[in-house]
Design an enzyme around this catalytic site. Structure first.
Site, PDB file in Angstrom:
ATOM      1  N   ASP A   1       0.834  -1.200   0.000  1.00  0.00           N
ATOM      2  CA  ASP A   1       0.000   0.000   0.000  1.00  0.00           C
ATOM      3  C   ASP A   1       0.874   1.258   0.000  1.00  0.00           C
ATOM      4  O   ASP A   1       1.840   1.350   0.759  1.00  0.00           O
ATOM      5  CB  ASP A   1      -0.859  -0.037   1.273  1.00  0.00           C
ATOM      6  CG  ASP A   1      -1.952   1.003   1.281  1.00  0.00           C
ATOM      7  OD1 ASP A   1      -2.842   0.921   0.429  1.00  0.00           O
ATOM      8  OD2 ASP A   1      -1.917   1.892   2.158  1.00  0.00           O
TER       9      ASP A   1
ATOM     10  N   GLU B   1       1.677  -0.681  -5.071  1.00  0.00           N
ATOM     11  CA  GLU B   1       0.672   0.323  -5.380  1.00  0.00           C
ATOM     12  C   GLU B   1       1.413   1.653  -5.353  1.00  0.00           C
ATOM     13  O   GLU B   1       1.701   2.191  -4.289  1.00  0.00           O
ATOM     14  CB  GLU B   1      -0.462   0.364  -4.352  1.00  0.00           C
ATOM     15  CG  GLU B   1      -1.548   1.334  -4.778  1.00  0.00           C
ATOM     16  CD  GLU B   1      -2.134   2.208  -3.680  1.00  0.00           C
ATOM     17  OE1 GLU B   1      -3.195   2.793  -3.895  1.00  0.00           O
ATOM     18  OE2 GLU B   1      -1.518   2.334  -2.598  1.00  0.00           O
TER      19      GLU B   1
END
Ligand code: GLC
Length: 554
Positions: free
Chosen positions: A211, A272
């Site tokens: 993330d 990401e």
């Protein structure tokens, strides 16, 4: 445009050409009938995923969390939140997936913790300058008496990126107040996160989705930055803000690469990272760093052949330089679903959520284009991600009431940013059951955590599985042809018969010709071509591919 492009890779690692299905656990399938999806729900739908033909699943966070950002605020990285079950449920799900040959990727959120994490609670009671505070980004304020934030950074979710605590220091949160940023200059933070990696690797996971992978390191001195940044849109600005894509972040991933390589079985990391241009993005997948990085340029291209073609070309070129696979994606839990975006007047726009007050999409047109985009993506060399519900052609919920919205981006901007709830609505499994079968056997008093629109009945899985011509049938067949012809390991050759500027994308891979029509005129099929798969039954008529259609030909 160079004519031939491939994923220049020794493709013996499973992830290099894998089709990976994103599960957003709270909205996938609810086994304990409380209106929120869970790990047992995932487990019971594994046969559905096996039949669809995916190689792996990626689970968004299911760890202990106060759920201030739907689990992207982690209070304990080694504990399953009771909302989703317990560690036995996780282990059982993992074992079942593996027995079906499905790999499992979990989400790791290293940029920030929850404010409920024991480290942060300790930091709040500790003194300025203490070791406990050094794990986070605490600073004195500016202004005569420290009454102003240390700099002018704005949260991605809106408002100041700083919150003041009782003793007047401030802490940084690039996201919500309840998501304090960790201090990645602190070796203790690095050690702890590597230990978390090992914890899940030891349990047997096959990889991690990282993330905000581009956010961990902040520029020295935390210099002001005058532009508000957004994660999910191309800024068009190739200069990164001082809190994103700093060169030093790569050291962290080199170190993680070593952690993973001590394990067997080609474990992987997928970044990401909303980073531009592609050359910067592909730094995250250099041979000694991560294995994949989501190609958001392709997602942002929208329904436009010229934009798609240039994104594909640039990605394959940059991927080639670092010998990594390209990693395609059309939708995820942060974006308006692509079949809805493509149904807007301008199918290249990228709204941050849609409400009843905004332009409403043409649902049938969006679905036709969404199916065509799936055929466009699934024949490309590299790996591809499917967001849960894509295979049902599921649209965004575009008329959710403000009162049910939960996205912190909506709450922090007083609704100015509609936010991401519309793509997170629970999956419809059964057309004629309450909550469309999301919470099997639930009493009437239980409803899904976000309301589903009436239109979900027609998209329900039981209306589509095994039904010739359904969106599910199209995905299943596409995945099967993709596997048979090893399209993910193939070489792309642009056919150049049609120009992307005329709205037509056309390439060859694995003996197939892929033809996609984003324009307004029908395109004649080549003489003698045989149709392997067509995006919609009516996409071909009179020997021509109609606008908004795509076809795989031999
Ligand atoms: C990532 C996640 C998103 C989350 C944010 C903060 O972008 O995909 O859902 O809100 O990070 O963790």
């Amino acid at each position: 445009m160079s004519l031939t492009q491939s994923t220049p890779f020794q493709l013996n690692q499973w992830w290099a050409d894998a089709v990976i299905y994103q599960i957003y656990p709270r909205s996938f399938s609810d086994a304990d009938s409380n209106g929120v999806g869970d790990l047992q729900g995932v487990r019971r739908q594994l046969p559905y995923l096996e039949q669809l033909g995916v190689d792996a699943i990626w689970l968004s966070p299911f760890y202990l969390s106060p759920q201030a950002d739907a689990g992207y605020d982690v209070a304990d990285y080694r504990v399953v939140d009771p909302l989703f079950g317990d560690m036995n449920d996780f282990d059982g799900m993992l074992a079942d997936a593996h027995s079906m040959g499905i790999r499992v990727i979990v989400d790791l959120v290293p940029n920030h913790t929850s404010d409920n994490h024991e480290w942060f609670r300790e930091a709040l009671t500790a003194a300025p300058g203490s070791e406990a505070r050094e794990r986070y980004m605490f600073r004195d304020g500016s202004g005569e008496n420290g009454e102003l934030p240390p700099n002018n950074w704005q949260s991605i979710f809106g408002g100041d990126a700083w919150t003041q605590v009782d003793d007047d220091q401030w802490y940084l949160h690039l996201f919500d107040t309840r998501q304090p940023d960790l201090n990645w200059e602190n070796p203790e933070v690095r050690e702890e996160m590597e230990s978390v990696l090992r914890f899940w690797l030891d349990r047997g996971v096959d990889g991690f989705r990282i993330d905000v992978a581009h956010g961990l390191i902040k520029a020295d001195g935390l210099p002001d930055w005058d532009t508000k940044s957004s994660m999910v849109e191309g800024s068009g600005n190739t200069k990164a803000p001082p809190y994103f894509d700093q060169d030093e972040v790569h050291e962290i991933y080199r170190s993680w690469n070593k952690v993973l390589s001590a394990y067997d079985g080609d474990r992987m990391l997928v970044a990401e990272a909303w980073v531009e241009p592609a050359e910067r993005l592909f730094r995250y997948v250099r041979p000694d760093e991560m294995q994949q990085a989501f190609n958001f340029g392709f997602l942002l291209a929208g329904w436009d052949a010229a934009r798609m073609a240039s994104s594909v070309e640039e990605s394959l070129e940059e991927a080639g330089k670092v010998r990594a696979p390209a990693t395609w994606v059309l939708s995820n839990h942060d974006t308006v679903r692509h079949s809805t975006r493509y149904g807007l007047l301008d199918p290249t726009t990228f709204p941050k959520g849609i409400s009843a007050a905004n332009e409403q999409p043409d649902e049938d047109l969006g679905l036709a284009r969404g199916r065509a985009a799936a055929l466009t993506m699934l024949a490309l060399p590299g790996s591809a991600y499917i967001y849960q519900g894509d295979e049902l052609g599921l649209p965004e919920h575009t008329t959710l009431d403000a009162s049910v919205r939960q996205d912190p981006a909506f709450l922090r901007t007083n609704g100015e940013e509609i936010g991401r709830d519309g793509c997170r609505v629970p999956i419809p499994w059964t057309a004629d059951a309450p909550g469309y079968g999301f919470s099997a056997g639930a009493p009437d008093s239980v409803s899904p955590w976000l309301p589903q629109p009436d239109s979900f009945a027609r998209y329900a899985a039981d209306q589509q599985v095994g039904v010739e011509g359904s969106t599910h049938d199209l995905y299943r067949k596409a995945l099967s042809v993709r596997a048979e012809r090893k399209l993910g390991q193939g070489t792309l050759t642009w056919t150049n018969v049609h120009a992307p500027s005329d709205g037509v994308l056309s390439y060859r891979n694995g003996g197939l010709t892929v033809l996609v029509n984003t324009g307004t005129d029908a395109v004649e099929l080549p003489q003698g071509a045989g149709v392997v798969l067509v995006s919609q039954p009516d996409a071909i008529s009179n020997g021509s591919l109609q606008p908004n259609g795509a076809v795989w030909l031999v």
